[in-house]
Scaffold this active site. Structure first.
Site, short mmCIF file in Angstrom:
data_model
loop_
_atom_site.label_atom_id
_atom_site.label_comp_id
_atom_site.label_asym_id
_atom_site.label_seq_id
_atom_site.Cartn_x
_atom_site.Cartn_y
_atom_site.Cartn_z
N ILE A 95 -0.90 -0.98 -4.89
CA ILE A 95 -1.40 -2.11 -4.09
C ILE A 95 -1.05 -3.43 -4.77
O ILE A 95 -0.50 -4.35 -4.15
CB ILE A 95 -2.93 -2.01 -3.88
CG1 ILE A 95 -3.27 -0.80 -3.02
CG2 ILE A 95 -3.46 -3.30 -3.24
CD1 ILE A 95 -4.75 -0.48 -2.96
N PHE A 99 2.64 -4.61 -4.63
CA PHE A 99 3.11 -5.18 -3.36
C PHE A 99 2.34 -6.42 -2.94
O PHE A 99 2.88 -7.27 -2.25
CB PHE A 99 3.09 -4.13 -2.26
CG PHE A 99 4.22 -3.15 -2.39
CD1 PHE A 99 5.50 -3.50 -2.00
CD2 PHE A 99 4.00 -1.90 -2.93
CE1 PHE A 99 6.55 -2.62 -2.14
CE2 PHE A 99 5.04 -1.00 -3.07
CZ PHE A 99 6.33 -1.35 -2.68
N GLU A 100 1.09 -6.54 -3.32
CA GLU A 100 0.30 -7.70 -2.92
C GLU A 100 0.55 -8.89 -3.85
O GLU A 100 0.53 -10.02 -3.41
CB GLU A 100 -1.20 -7.36 -2.89
CG GLU A 100 -1.58 -6.33 -1.85
CD GLU A 100 -1.39 -6.78 -0.42
OE1 GLU A 100 -1.32 -8.00 -0.16
OE2 GLU A 100 -1.31 -5.91 0.45
N SER A 101 0.75 -8.66 -5.10
CA SER A 101 0.95 -9.67 -6.16
C SER A 101 -0.23 -10.65 -6.23
O SER A 101 -0.77 -11.08 -5.22
CB SER A 101 2.28 -10.39 -6.03
OG SER A 101 2.28 -11.34 -5.01
N ARG A 129 7.38 -0.61 0.82
CA ARG A 129 6.00 -0.20 0.55
C ARG A 129 5.68 1.12 1.25
O ARG A 129 5.10 2.03 0.65
CB ARG A 129 5.01 -1.28 0.99
CG ARG A 129 3.57 -0.94 0.66
CD ARG A 129 2.63 -2.05 1.00
NE ARG A 129 1.29 -1.75 0.55
CZ ARG A 129 0.38 -2.66 0.27
NH1 ARG A 129 0.67 -3.95 0.39
NH2 ARG A 129 -0.82 -2.30 -0.13
#
Length: 153
Positions: free
Chosen positions: A15, A18-20, A145
Site C-alpha cells: 500500500i 503505491f500511495e507514497s 499495482r
C-alpha cells in the site's frame, strides 16, 4: 472465518509503495461537481479529526502513520465482512491493498469479490485487473499495482 487476520508488514508495504507518503495535502481527484478532493498521508482523503482536508493541510509522519493504521483497519474490516471463504495472509493483504485503493464502496461491487466468494480463487488476479482505470483511462500505475496485488494474492 478470517476474523483473526490483520494486514501484515508485506501488506502495509505494498500500500505504502503505491500511495507514497505526502505530508502536505494534494489534489487526489475531483468530485462529481468537478471540485478538487484533497488527500494527505498515504492516500487519505476526506477529513482528519472532523476537519476537512484542504489545500493547506499539513501533517507529521507520526500523524500520517496513525491515519494509515485507522484507514487500514477500516479496509480490513470491509474485507472480513465481504469475503465468505477462507483466506491466507497474502490473499488477505492483497484484498486490503485493493480496498485501500478503490474505496470501500467500490470494493463491495468488485468482480474479484464475486469470483472469490464462488470459491474460484484462481480467477481473482484476473478479475483484479479490471480495476486499473481512472477518468476513463487505463493507468500504468494502477495496472502495475493490480499486477502486484494479483501476484501477492
Amino acid at each position: 472465518m478470517n476474523e483473526n487476520l490483520h494486514i501484515s508488514k508485506d501488506g502495509e508495504d505494498i500500500i505504502k509503495e503505491f500511495e507514497s507518503l505526502q505530508l502536505e495535502s494534494y489534489i487526489d481527484t475531483k468530485d462529481k461537481h468537478g471540485d478538487p478532493v484533497y488527500a494527505i498521508g498515504w492516500g487519505h482523503a476526506g477529513s482528519i479529526g472532523g476537519n476537512p482536508i484542504g489545500p493547506d493541510t499539513i501533517i507529521t509522519e507520526e500523524e500520517a502513520q496513525k491515519i494509515f493504521a485507522a484507514d487500514a483497519k477500516i479496509r480490513e474490516d470491509k474485507v472480513k465482512s465481504l469475503v465468505k471463504v477462507p483466506l491466507n495472509q497474502n490473499q488477505f493483504d492483497a484484498l486490503v491493498s485493493m480496498a485501500y485503493n478503490v474505496s470501500t464502496a467500490h470494493f463491495e461491487e468488485m468482480l474479484a469479490i464475486s469470483e472469490l466468494n464462488k470459491g474460484t480463487y484462481d480467477k481473482v488476479p484476473d478479475a483484479m485487473m479490471h480495476y486499473n482505470v481512472a477518468d476513463g483511462r487505463i493507468l500504468r500505475g494502477l495496472t502495475r499495482r493490480r499486477k502486484e496485488e494479483g501476484v501477492l494474492f
